[in-house]
Design an enzyme around this catalytic site. Structure first.
Site, PDB file in Angstrom:
ATOM      1  CB  SER A 180     -39.439 -62.911 158.976  1.00 48.49           C
ATOM      2  OG  SER A 180     -39.386 -63.721 157.836  1.00 48.49           O
ATOM      3  CG  ASP A 207     -36.460 -59.040 152.925  1.00 49.70           C
ATOM      4  OD1 ASP A 207     -36.139 -60.189 152.563  1.00 49.70           O
ATOM      5  OD2 ASP A 207     -37.037 -58.793 153.992  1.00 49.70           O
ATOM      6  CG  HIS A 218     -35.525 -61.060 155.889  1.00 48.91           C
ATOM      7  ND1 HIS A 218     -36.786 -60.533 155.746  1.00 48.91           N
ATOM      8  CD2 HIS A 218     -35.709 -62.220 156.583  1.00 48.91           C
ATOM      9  CE1 HIS A 218     -37.680 -61.324 156.315  1.00 48.91           C
ATOM     10  NE2 HIS A 218     -37.055 -62.351 156.838  1.00 48.91           N
TER      11      HIS A 218
END
Lengths: 277, 277
Positions: B147, B223, B256
């Site tokens: 991320s 996600d 995620h």
């Protein structure tokens, strides 16, 4: 049963669930990993019982069981270690009693008997919930755990040998009735009469005739609780006397943490998978 | 450098360390896993940069990198994601800025420029500390992240292609200068002139001529940050235009979380090990 969360992992689903427990008279939370093979029909169930201070989350986060459980096709159930919440008797500053320290017993002493019924919860109420809500083959179950949860796994297997195909433990408390961090808890949950403690002590259950075919136990040599709290040699003696097969492995340099557990997780999963068929 | 803790894991040592950072003008904590092969001489170093809200601990607890890193013989370094502590400017209620959200930039705007110098910290100060204190072969380094840390890994690799043999990312922020959760941070750290942001945006660095041989990127299809925050198709377009090899894998049903990261951790470790030689 309420779904708290689900998340795809290694092709399976790691879920967290809660329900109003009758045995513990409070809401209880637990984690279940369902492997991808469950799409094709029921799969075996492996119970993991956690140690002092843990919830369902510790092994879910740090146990590293999903990769191989997904390969071997095992459901992994991770219960909490005690009842919790407002109205549940507790000793807030004592990590060895109350919340996070249910010791997998059915308390008989008030005020604890109202909620601390983890033995019934783990052996009756939660299995019924798992059977009803997950693709679980309840004719193929196994059990393992860590520390207080290793004690839980060994005692529960000894008392229910017909239910479990296999049992193993990471650094279990071998004789809780004489160890400093567990004896006061047994007294508060079960009363001053030590005879009542025998039903929740692995070495004494064996002495009293309970049997299980074999155990796998890993123990770190650098575990700070080894000498006073865990004492695997007491389990070794009891098993030898009773003719129970014990594979006790002293693991050089390992401590009591999830770094130890996750290192040997694969070995334990394979041990159980081989016996679950 | 101070040792906070060490614990044996998979035959290696998982340590946590702290030091007074000059770049960040505060104490910084980081995690290092040293594999068993390091007993025989220096081993390659793989840097893992974490995402928003994380410290060094998240991937250490949930990333499941130790089993295979111990097999492949890789040191894994896990830095914190920002400066922290009393006297470090912060926006307490904003998880996308300040503590836990350094975005791997060197801030130029006060009061943040006094501490938020994560680019220098990750590329200069911490590598020197690792080289001096661990059995690390600094001629063989690789980098990956998740991320915000995927953004960090990609931008740092593009700006230092001579240093890193390989680079990969889990669900990276492809274009932070236009994504809602990163644009305000870049403005506060680097000022209103968007030209300054280009040095910390993967797609714009590529547009400006920076190159790296190839990237591996995994992205979960479930996600919740995919459409607004991550947008891997922007990375795909930029790489295609520039002739950079991008292996972009959309992973069906993954979110995620670290359940996604840990599922594909083995693939990334093998990707890096193959290129580290």
């Amino acid at each position: 049963m309420k779904t708290v969360s689900t998340s795809k992992s290694h092709g399976g689903i790691q879920g967290v669930y809660s329900h109003a427990s009758e045995a513990c008279a409070c809401d209880m939370t637990f984690a279940v990993f369902v492997p991808p093979q469950a799409k094709n029909g029921p799969v075996p169930v492996l119970w993991y019982l956690s140690g002092l201070t843990c919830t369902h989350a510790n092994v879910m986060d740090k146990g590293e069981y999903r990769r191989l459980a997904a390969e071997l096709g095992l459901i992994i159930v991770c219960p909490d270690t005690s009842p919790r919440g407002e109205g549940v008797a507790d000793e807030k500053d004592n990590w060895q009693f109350g919340s996070g320290a249910g010791f997998y017993v059915d308390a008989t002493q008030q005020p604890f008997a109202a909620n601390y019924r983890m033995y019934s919860y783990i052996t009756e109420e939660l299995p019924a919930l798992i059977a009803a809500n997950f693709p679980a083959d309840m004719s193929r179950q196994a059990i393992f755990g860590h520390s207080m949860g290793g004690h839980g796994a060994l005692t529960i297997a000894l008392k229910n040998p017909e239910r479990f195909k296999s049992c193993s433990a990471f650094a279990p408390i071998a004789q809780p009735s004489t160890a400093g961090w567990s004896k006061p808890a047994l007294e508060k949950y079960l009363g001053a009469d030590e005879a009542a403690w025998r039903a929740y002590d692995t070495t004494l259950l064996i002495e009293d005739g309970k049997r299980f075919p074999e155990f796998l136990v890993d123990q770190g040599s650098a575990d700070s609780f080894l000498q006073e709290g865990l004492r695997p040699w007491l389990l070794d003696e009891a098993c030898k006397k009773a003719g129970i097969g014990l594979t006790l492995r002293m693991q050089d340099g390992y401590d009591h943490s999830y770094n130890f557990i996750s290192t040997f997780m694969d070995d334990h999963l394979r041990w159980h998978a081989a016996r679950l068929g």
